[in-house]
Design an enzyme around this catalytic site. Structure first.
Site, mmCIF file in Angstrom:
data_model
loop_
_atom_site.group_PDB
_atom_site.id
_atom_site.type_symbol
_atom_site.label_atom_id
_atom_site.label_comp_id
_atom_site.label_asym_id
_atom_site.label_seq_id
_atom_site.Cartn_x
_atom_site.Cartn_y
_atom_site.Cartn_z
ATOM 1 N N HIS A 187 -2.895 -31.867 6.121
ATOM 2 C CA HIS A 187 -3.620 -31.105 7.148
ATOM 3 C C HIS A 187 -3.785 -29.655 6.701
ATOM 4 O O HIS A 187 -3.222 -29.239 5.687
ATOM 5 C CB HIS A 187 -2.853 -31.145 8.467
ATOM 6 N N GLU A 219 1.124 -20.495 7.034
ATOM 7 C CA GLU A 219 2.374 -21.175 7.413
ATOM 8 C C GLU A 219 3.507 -20.758 6.507
ATOM 9 O O GLU A 219 3.531 -21.082 5.328
ATOM 10 C CB GLU A 219 2.156 -22.694 7.338
ATOM 11 N N GLU A 224 0.323 -26.063 17.074
ATOM 12 C CA GLU A 224 0.680 -27.080 16.073
ATOM 13 C C GLU A 224 -0.028 -28.417 16.339
ATOM 14 O O GLU A 224 -0.207 -29.223 15.437
ATOM 15 C CB GLU A 224 2.205 -27.241 16.068
ATOM 16 N N HIS A 245 -2.073 -29.101 3.034
ATOM 17 C CA HIS A 245 -0.694 -29.345 2.607
ATOM 18 C C HIS A 245 -0.073 -30.512 3.363
ATOM 19 O O HIS A 245 -0.625 -30.983 4.358
ATOM 20 C CB HIS A 245 0.146 -28.076 2.814
ATOM 21 N N ARG A 282 4.715 -35.388 7.566
ATOM 22 C CA ARG A 282 3.828 -34.540 8.364
ATOM 23 C C ARG A 282 2.500 -34.633 7.651
ATOM 24 O O ARG A 282 2.348 -34.179 6.520
ATOM 25 C CB ARG A 282 4.341 -33.101 8.419
ATOM 26 N N HIS A 290 -4.871 -25.441 8.636
ATOM 27 C CA HIS A 290 -5.098 -24.680 9.871
ATOM 28 C C HIS A 290 -5.457 -23.242 9.516
ATOM 29 O O HIS A 290 -5.286 -22.817 8.372
ATOM 30 C CB HIS A 290 -3.859 -24.709 10.783
HETATM 31 MN MN MN Z 1 0.866 -26.843 8.397
#
Ligand code: MN
Ligand code: MN
Length: 413
Positions: free
Chosen positions: A124, A130, A192, A169, A121, A126
């Site tokens: 990134h 999380e 997401e 992360h 993943r 946001h």
């Molecule tokens: Mn995340």
């Protein structure tokens, strides 16, 4: 069991005939309060249509035929991840349940993600914080703290992590078979698919700026995909200690661990009917904005009648089967059935219980957008009042009140 009639349909028919009998009584004589109460499922509702979606019918007995105590309009508080669109990429897949799917879930949104071994993943960040629970398998996670100190660790089933708003992360699946995990965001409208991706940003920065920023020639950067990599197959990482050393450089590791071994922690409360682990800002310092309870209910166990004064409750059903009634005041109550992969939601201060209705353990998460876990137990409250006040309300005797648990049990029995 009658041949060809499944257990839940049979239960429906049995209750249906009781309702028909009650209807006949009403027609013959005066209406008692009890008869009026059962009016929502008398006569017409007892006639099976025979064209329902059989699987949904069997999974939702309390919607097909609500308990007689259910009443009025309470908007749905359940959404199965199974119904969510699955975004499938070469390195894994993801799906989300947000306020767009489940309209009451304003404070929290959830994401399920699967990564193959080596699947990444993308790096990134946001706005939402999380919080996550590893459901299956193993992953290596990375983050960095505000002092610029790195965090690299491996997580396994039962571990949790929390990355605060804006902290960059990544998550990478490890051998043997990658991982599957749940992500919880403290914003119901979190999306997401609109996070800030490293490669997306780089692809939208003029090459001469990249060159100047890093002090390297323009030719050092190969072209990047227009919309970022998001989830992609990567190179399996080597030993953890080597990755930690390389990431730390001379600064040393992050002072704050962003992960927590939730299932290695002793139960916060343990009873005959199950156990609960509570994790919040008081024992997991990296999670100052999310509180959670991990609940295991044995068959027949009950998460006792209670409510939460400080936040909405977002639920994720990890395994097993259960039912929950949410009382929404004004004579409105609704019961819904839950199983693995379902999201449930209870608005702040709405009282509720959760009962294990299956023959295996029911495991679920309660997650709150709050620094600390808080609830009010009905039984604890009623046993800490002047007793006469309770007798006058409920018409019960001293003998009955004496049997109520005198402190919060969390799980009954
Ligand atoms: Mn995340
Ligand atoms: Mn609750």
């Amino acid at each position: 069991m009658a041949e060809g009639v499944n257990p839940s349909r049979r239960r429906f028919l049995e209750i249906g005939s009781v309702a028909l009998a009650a209807g006949a009584l009403t027609a013959a004589g005066g209406q008692t309060q009890q008869e009026v109460k059962s009016g929502e499922h008398s006569a017409s509702s007892s006639l099976p249509l025979g064209k329902e979606n059989a699987a949904l019918y069997d999974e939702n007995p309390d919607s097909v035929l609500p308990p007689a105590t259910d009443h009025g309009n309470v908007p749905t508080f359940k959404y199965p991840f199974t119904l969510a669109h699955k975004r499938v990429q070469p390195g894994g897949w993801t799906r989300q349940v947000t306020v767009a799917d489940l309209h009451v879930s304003k404070e929290i949104a959830g994401v399920e993600m699967r990564l193959i071994a080596g699947g990444i993943r993308e790096l990134h960040w946001h706005n939402a914080s999380e919080w996550a629970l590893m459901l299956n398998g193993n992953a290596r996670i990375t983050c960095i703290d505000p002092d610029g100190r790195s965090f690299v660790d491996d997580v396994k089933e039962g571990d949790i992590w929390n990355f605060p708003s804006g902290y960059p992360h990544s998550i990478q699946g490890l051998r043997p078979d990658g991982c599957e995990f749940l992500l919880v965001f403290d914003d119901g409208s979190f999306d997401e698919y609109e996070t800030v991706l490293l490669t997306d940003w780089m692809a939208h920065t003029p090459p001469e700026i990249l060159a100047k920023n890093f002090g390297v020639p323009v030719s050092a950067f190969p072209p990047l995909p227009e919309e970022g990599r998001y989830i992609f197959p990567g190179t399996l990482p080597g030993p953890l200690a080597a990755d930690q050393r390389a990431a730390q450089g001379s600064l040393g590791p992050s002072r704050l661990p962003f992960d927590f071994r939730l299932m290695e922690m002793p139960a916060t409360k343990k009873a005959q009917g199950g156990e609960v682990r509570i994790v919040d800002g008081s024992n997991f310092k990296a999670s100052p904005q999310i509180a959670a309870a991990h609940v295991i209910l044995h068959p027949g166990g009950l998460r006792e009648m209670h409510w939460h004064p400080n936040a909405d409750e977002w639920q994720y059903y990890v395994k097993g089967k259960g039912r929950m009634t949410v009382f929404a005041a004004g004579a409105r109550a609704r019961t819904m059935d839950f199983e693995q992969g379902d999201v449930g939601y209870v608005q702040r201060n709405f009282p509720h219980y959760i009962e294990n209705t299956g023959d295996t353990d029911l495991v679920f998460l309660e997650v709150f957008k709050a620094s600390h876990y808080q609830d009010v137990s009905l039984s604890n409250w009623l046993t800490h009042l002047p007793p006469q006040l309770v007798f006058d309300h409920l018409g019960i005797t001293q003998e009955t009140l004496d049997k109520f648990p005198r402190e919060e049990r969390v799980v009954m029995p």
